[in-house]
Design a protein around this motif. Structure first.
Motif, short mmCIF file in Angstrom:
data_model
loop_
_atom_site.label_atom_id
_atom_site.label_comp_id
_atom_site.label_asym_id
_atom_site.label_seq_id
_atom_site.Cartn_x
_atom_site.Cartn_y
_atom_site.Cartn_z
N LEU A 197 -3.14 3.66 -2.44
CA LEU A 197 -3.01 2.74 -3.56
C LEU A 197 -2.72 1.34 -3.03
O LEU A 197 -1.92 1.18 -2.10
CB LEU A 197 -1.88 3.19 -4.49
N HIS A 198 -3.36 0.34 -3.62
CA HIS A 198 -3.19 -1.06 -3.22
C HIS A 198 -2.73 -1.87 -4.43
O HIS A 198 -3.37 -1.81 -5.49
CB HIS A 198 -4.52 -1.65 -2.72
N THR A 199 -1.66 -2.62 -4.29
CA THR A 199 -1.18 -3.45 -5.39
C THR A 199 -0.32 -4.60 -4.85
O THR A 199 0.20 -4.52 -3.73
CB THR A 199 -0.37 -2.63 -6.41
N ASP A 200 -0.18 -5.64 -5.65
CA ASP A 200 0.73 -6.73 -5.32
C ASP A 200 2.12 -6.49 -5.90
O ASP A 200 3.07 -7.21 -5.57
CB ASP A 200 0.19 -8.05 -5.85
N ASP A 201 2.24 -5.48 -6.77
CA ASP A 201 3.50 -5.21 -7.47
C ASP A 201 3.88 -3.75 -7.25
O ASP A 201 3.33 -2.85 -7.90
CB ASP A 201 3.33 -5.50 -8.96
N PRO A 202 4.81 -3.45 -6.35
CA PRO A 202 5.16 -2.06 -6.05
C PRO A 202 5.69 -1.28 -7.25
O PRO A 202 5.68 -0.04 -7.24
CB PRO A 202 6.20 -2.18 -4.94
N ALA A 203 6.13 -1.97 -8.29
CA ALA A 203 6.58 -1.28 -9.49
C ALA A 203 5.43 -0.54 -10.19
O ALA A 203 5.67 0.32 -11.04
CB ALA A 203 7.22 -2.27 -10.46
N ARG A 204 4.20 -0.87 -9.82
CA ARG A 204 3.04 -0.23 -10.44
C ARG A 204 2.68 1.11 -9.78
O ARG A 204 1.88 1.87 -10.34
CB ARG A 204 1.83 -1.16 -10.35
N PHE A 205 3.22 1.41 -8.61
CA PHE A 205 2.80 2.60 -7.87
C PHE A 205 3.00 3.89 -8.66
O PHE A 205 2.11 4.73 -8.75
CB PHE A 205 3.56 2.70 -6.55
N ASP A 206 4.18 4.08 -9.22
CA ASP A 206 4.50 5.36 -9.85
C ASP A 206 3.58 5.66 -11.04
O ASP A 206 3.13 6.81 -11.21
CB ASP A 206 5.97 5.39 -10.29
N ARG A 207 3.31 4.65 -11.84
CA ARG A 207 2.46 4.88 -13.02
C ARG A 207 1.03 5.19 -12.61
O ARG A 207 0.34 5.99 -13.25
CB ARG A 207 2.51 3.67 -13.95
N ALA A 208 0.55 4.58 -11.53
CA ALA A 208 -0.79 4.91 -11.04
C ALA A 208 -0.82 6.32 -10.48
O ALA A 208 -1.78 7.07 -10.69
CB ALA A 208 -1.21 3.89 -9.99
N ALA A 267 -6.03 -5.38 -5.58
CA ALA A 267 -5.52 -4.11 -6.11
C ALA A 267 -6.63 -3.07 -6.23
O ALA A 267 -7.81 -3.41 -6.40
CB ALA A 267 -4.88 -4.35 -7.47
N GLY A 268 -6.25 -1.80 -6.14
CA GLY A 268 -7.22 -0.74 -6.35
C GLY A 268 -6.84 0.55 -5.66
O GLY A 268 -5.70 0.73 -5.21
N GLN A 284 0.84 -1.19 0.00
CA GLN A 284 0.00 0.00 0.00
C GLN A 284 0.88 1.25 0.00
O GLN A 284 1.99 1.24 0.57
CB GLN A 284 -0.93 0.06 1.24
N ARG A 285 0.39 2.31 -0.64
CA ARG A 285 1.11 3.58 -0.61
C ARG A 285 0.09 4.71 -0.58
O ARG A 285 -0.89 4.70 -1.34
CB ARG A 285 2.02 3.74 -1.82
#
Length: 423
Positions: free
Chosen positions: A387-398, A366-367, A325-326
């Motif tokens: 932000l919720h994800t299983d892949d922290p590499a997705r945070f910046d693009r979201a 995720a969401g 989460q972030r």
């Protein structure tokens, strides 16, 4: 008949006859009309449109291409709801058991998400053990025992639409209100329900961005339902801002359970109750239990638990939680005046909550969690989104998508939750 004659008739602005429509849809489904010929006809429809009689007959031809479900033997009247899709639109989850708790049978055939819009089946599949596939016999049995079912449409329901939809998707012919309306209504009419309420979304997060287009689509679908003997009504509802405070599969299930427990966000509760009342009126049950009471007294929750358990799910099981989460913090103190639905949905998609292709998998946990909605105060340095994800590499693009998704202290231009009623 020859396909070229049907194509040129529509190309030149003519009204297709009943025989032409029934022949070309049937021949295309059986492979006698080539893909490029149906693509040409679809493009002619995009440019020339269809009359009410043509749309109704086109729907009937797709409906007749496959199986129809029959629930006429049920002791309860049947009713259903269809939403054109949006962001945070988890309304089916609390709505279906609420309407069942008020005395109707609700056979709900739902779909999966694609792009920035969520899918009801993806959400429910985050419940451990829950299964989407029911045979017609299993669906009928569940309507008797639980009063409601949410499941996937079988391959035998409107197969002509399934084939034509795939073609339209790759030939630039999706944006035709007659073809959109016929596609939706052929599947809904195949369910065999005696009444139908349509939730036509309007706004940035919806397929229809403006009220005029949404109204035209709603009026077309209501006319189709009426022509086929199904009591049909439509509500135009806001999708300029996300529904509720959570966007993503398991996140939305948790929020739906809050609504069924008598709580939850005001907009989700309000729209659930409004649509439930419309469904009960359409089914001839408006004089009985009020949906708001069913949410308060626990009967809607009991209906939810029966429905989930009947389809193999565990209503008491913990829902999936994303590994990471972030928080995104508010840059200033003020009042949130704009929150763009499309941007939030796109961010959730980038986090893994949605899919780009039908065969893609989704991440159930995720969401995006929203800590403020338009009209509410925010404070500098406090979370605006989680932000919720299983892949922290997705945070910046979201986070990139969300950077311009909101405004503070600007003019408020929110749509009312229910924009219009038709039928």
């Amino acid at each position: 008949m020859e396909a070229i004659d049907v194509i040129t008739a529509k190309r030149d602005g003519g009204e297709l006859t009943r025989d032409q429509i029934r022949w070309v849809v049937d021949a295309y489904t059986r492979g006698e009309v080539a893909e490029e010929q149906m693509a040409a006809l679809s493009m002619a429809v995009v440019w020339r449109g269809m009359t009410r009689a043509e749309v109704s007959e086109w729907t009937r031809a797709m409906l007749d291409s496959g199986q129809r479900l029959d629930f006429t033997g049920l002791a309860r009247p049947t009713t259903d709801k269809h939403s054109t899709g949006g962001v945070g639109d988890k309304i089916t989850l609390p709505l279906t058991p609420t309407v069942a708790a008020c005395g109707a049978a609700v056979p709900q055939l739902s779909g999966r998400g694609l792009g920035h819009t969520g899918g009801t089946l993806d959400k429910l599949e985050s419940v451990p053990g829950w299964r989407a596939d029911l045979t017609p016999e299993q669906m009928l049995e569940q309507l008797v025992t639980a009063g409601c079912a949410v499941c996937a449409a079988g391959p035998d329901l409107a197969p002509a639409d399934r084939k034509l939809y795939a073609l339209r998707d790759v030939t630039g012919t999706v944006e035709s209100i007659p073809l959109i309306a016929a596609s939706i209504m052929s599947k809904k009419l195949a369910e065999g329900t005696s009444s139908l309420v349509l939730d036509v979304k309007v706004g940035s997060g919806a397929f229809m961005k403006d009220a005029a287009s949404a109204r035209e689509l709603a009026e077309t679908m209501v006319a189709i339902g009426t022509d086929h003997g199904v009591r049909t009504r439509a509500l135009l509802t806001a999708m300029d801002t996300p529904l509720g405070r959570r966007v993503g599969n398991a996140l939305e299930v948790a929020e739906a359970v809050e609504v069924l427990s008598g709580g939850g966000p005001d907009d989700v509760v309000e729209l659930t109750v409004e649509l439930a009342r419309e469904m009960l009126r359409a089914a001839g049950l408006s004089g009985g239990t009020d949906p708001a009471d069913a949410l308060r007294d626990g009967s809607a929750m009991e209906s939810w638990r029966r429905m989930v358990a009947a389809q193999g799910g565990d209503p008491d099981a913990a829902l999936p939680v994303a590994a990471e989460q972030r928080d995104i913090l508010s840059p200033a103190t003020g009042t949130l005046t704009r929150l763009d639905a499309y941007a939030v949905g796109f961010a959730a998609w980038r986090l893994g909550a949605g899919r780009a292709r039908k065969e893609d998998a989704v991440s159930p946990g995720a969401g995006v969690e929203l800590h403020a909605k338009p009209g509410e105060p925010v404070r500098a340095g406090r979370p605006l989104f989680t932000l919720h994800t299983d892949d922290p590499a997705r945070f910046d693009r979201a986070a990139e998508v969300l950077a311009d998704s909101f405004s503070l202290d600007g003019p408020e231009r929110r749509l009312p939750l229910v924009v219009d009623r038709i039928g």
